[in-house]
Design a protein around this motif. Sequence first.
Motif, mmCIF file in Angstrom:
data_model
loop_
_atom_site.group_PDB
_atom_site.id
_atom_site.type_symbol
_atom_site.label_atom_id
_atom_site.label_comp_id
_atom_site.label_asym_id
_atom_site.label_seq_id
_atom_site.Cartn_x
_atom_site.Cartn_y
_atom_site.Cartn_z
ATOM 1 N N ILE A 109 7.721 -10.777 5.367
ATOM 2 C CA ILE A 109 6.467 -10.786 6.129
ATOM 3 C C ILE A 109 5.380 -11.620 5.446
ATOM 4 C CG2 ILE A 109 6.881 -8.556 7.215
ATOM 5 C CD1 ILE A 109 5.044 -7.289 5.119
ATOM 6 N N GLY A 110 5.714 -12.250 4.319
ATOM 7 C CA GLY A 110 4.719 -13.023 3.607
ATOM 8 C C GLY A 110 3.860 -12.156 2.695
ATOM 9 N N PHE A 111 2.985 -12.801 1.966
ATOM 10 C CA PHE A 111 2.152 -12.090 0.989
ATOM 11 C C PHE A 111 0.791 -11.791 1.603
ATOM 12 C CE2 PHE A 111 -0.759 -11.762 -2.591
ATOM 13 C CZ PHE A 111 -0.078 -10.900 -3.434
ATOM 14 N N HIS A 112 0.435 -10.503 1.637
ATOM 15 C CA HIS A 112 -0.850 -10.074 2.180
ATOM 16 C C HIS A 112 -1.480 -9.069 1.226
ATOM 17 C CE1 HIS A 112 0.203 -11.967 6.018
ATOM 18 N NE2 HIS A 112 1.390 -11.400 5.893
ATOM 19 N N LEU A 113 -2.732 -9.274 0.891
ATOM 20 C CA LEU A 113 -3.425 -8.415 -0.059
ATOM 21 C C LEU A 113 -3.468 -6.968 0.428
ATOM 22 C CD1 LEU A 113 -4.961 -8.141 -2.701
ATOM 23 C CD2 LEU A 113 -7.060 -8.753 -1.473
ATOM 24 N N ARG A 114 -3.651 -6.765 1.724
ATOM 25 C CA ARG A 114 -3.698 -5.388 2.250
ATOM 26 C C ARG A 114 -2.384 -4.672 2.002
ATOM 27 N NH1 ARG A 114 -5.891 -4.320 8.249
ATOM 28 N NH2 ARG A 114 -7.777 -5.009 7.143
ATOM 29 N N ARG A 115 -1.283 -5.375 2.194
ATOM 30 C CA ARG A 115 0.038 -4.771 1.948
ATOM 31 C C ARG A 115 0.212 -4.465 0.455
ATOM 32 N NH1 ARG A 115 3.846 -1.399 3.536
ATOM 33 N NH2 ARG A 115 5.964 -2.086 3.066
ATOM 34 N N VAL A 116 -0.295 -5.341 -0.399
ATOM 35 C CA VAL A 116 -0.228 -5.101 -1.844
ATOM 36 C C VAL A 116 -0.961 -3.806 -2.195
ATOM 37 C CG1 VAL A 116 -0.974 -5.953 -4.104
ATOM 38 C CG2 VAL A 116 0.040 -7.526 -2.457
ATOM 39 N N LEU A 117 -2.153 -3.631 -1.644
ATOM 40 C CA LEU A 117 -2.929 -2.425 -1.917
ATOM 41 C C LEU A 117 -2.249 -1.178 -1.357
ATOM 42 C CD1 LEU A 117 -6.543 -3.794 -1.236
ATOM 43 C CD2 LEU A 117 -5.436 -3.380 -3.441
ATOM 44 N N GLN A 118 -1.579 -1.325 -0.225
ATOM 45 C CA GLN A 118 -0.852 -0.188 0.357
ATOM 46 C C GLN A 118 0.267 0.291 -0.566
ATOM 47 O OE1 GLN A 118 0.481 -1.703 4.126
ATOM 48 N NE2 GLN A 118 -1.351 -1.040 5.238
ATOM 49 N N LEU A 119 0.878 -0.635 -1.300
ATOM 50 C CA LEU A 119 2.014 -0.297 -2.155
ATOM 51 C C LEU A 119 1.614 -0.040 -3.610
ATOM 52 C CD1 LEU A 119 4.877 -2.688 -0.962
ATOM 53 C CD2 LEU A 119 4.464 -0.313 -0.356
ATOM 54 N N LEU A 120 0.327 0.060 -3.878
ATOM 55 C CA LEU A 120 -0.110 0.308 -5.258
ATOM 56 C C LEU A 120 0.512 1.582 -5.823
ATOM 57 C CD1 LEU A 120 -1.820 -0.145 -7.773
ATOM 58 C CD2 LEU A 120 -3.740 0.950 -6.576
ATOM 59 N N GLY A 121 0.504 2.653 -5.036
ATOM 60 C CA GLY A 121 1.098 3.912 -5.492
ATOM 61 C C GLY A 121 2.581 3.787 -5.761
#
Length: 363
Positions: free
Chosen positions: A252-264
Motif C-alpha cells: 500500500i506504499g509508505f504512509h505516516l498515518r499507517r506508521v503511527l497506527q503500528l507504533l504499538g
Amino acid sequence: MKSIKKYLDFLLKYKFQIILIAVFLCEVFLRFYQMDTRDPFGYDQVDNAWAAKAIVVDHQFPTIGMPAKANSGIYVGPAYYYMLAVVYWLFNLNPIAAGFAAGLTSIFNFWVIYFICKKLFNRNLALIAVFINTFVFHEIVFDRVQVPINFIPSIALLIFYVLYRITQGDVKKIPILALLIGFDFNIHFTAIFYPIIVFLTLPFFPRTKQALKYIVLSIPLFLIWVLPSTITELQRKSDYGSFSNYLSTNFIGFHLRRVLQLLGDGIIQFDQYIIIKQLKYIALPLFFVAFLYKSISREKLVFCFLIILFFVVPWFGFATYSGEITDYYFAISRYIALFIVSYFLYRLWIIRKLPTRVITIFV
C-alpha cells in the motif's frame, strides 16, 4: 562443623553457577513437563509431521518448506523440515517428537540469550535475562509450540551480535552473518528485513580488502540456503497466485498515518516483559539515555543504532503492508527487548540499596 563450613564455602564460591544451573533446570521442566497433553498438535504440527514422514519413510527430499503466507505463493526454505525429520526419526515417527523438538529449540534459545547477553554486557545481566525468559508465562507458551518461528528471536539475537561485531572490525564474522541470514530464510519470511538492516549498517563496515574478501566468500554461503527453494519457486506454477501478485495486492506504499497506527506493534515485544504496558513507549529512549549517560563512544552509538534498526525496519516494513499482521512478525526484536528490560533491572540491582533491591525482586 568443618564439613558444613566447607560445604557453605563451596556454595558461596560457585553460587552463580549453581543459580544458573537451577534456572536452566526450571527451563527444562517448564518446557518438557507433560508435553504429551499440554503441547498443542494442530494444523502446523500435523503438516510438519507429514513432511518429516516423507523424508524419513518415503525418502522424498523437499526443496521448499512451509508456506510463508497462506495462498500467497511464497514459501520458505526446507531446512526446518530436515531438522524436524531427525527428531521424528529418533522417536520412530511418534508425534511426541513435536513437543520434544519444541523443547530442544527452547534449550537452544536459553543458551543463546545467556551467552550473547554475557558477551554484550556481563554474566549477571545474562542471568537476569534467562531468569525472566524461563518464568514469563508468554515465553513458556511460545516455547511449547513446535513451529519454526520459535527460532526467530534467537537467530535474530545472533545476527544482531554478529553484525555488531562486524561493525567493530571483526570481519571474520561476515560468513557467519551470511549463514545465519540464509538459515532464517528457511524459518520465516520476516528474514526479508535482514538484507535491509545489513544495507543500512554497511557504512559502519570496515573498508578493507580483507572485509571485501569475506563478503565475496559469504555469497555462496548465503545462496546454499536460498537457491533450492528459489529455483523450485521459479519452476513451479501455483494455482493460488505468485509472489509478484501477492505483493501487488498487499503493498500500500509508505504512509505516516499507517506508521503511527503500528507504533504499538513495532514495540509489542516489550509486552511480555513489562508489567505496565504503557512503559514500553518510553523503554527505548530511557535505555539509550541510561546506556550513554556516563560515556558516549562510536561503539556505543553503533550499538544503539543497531537496536533502532531491529525495531524500526520491521515496523516501517509492515506499515507498507495491508494484510494480516501477527505479533510474532515482530519477533526479531523480542530478545533485544528482553536484554533492555534486563539492563534496567541490573542497573537497579547494582545500586545496592534496599528499596531498589526490593523493586528488582518484585518486578
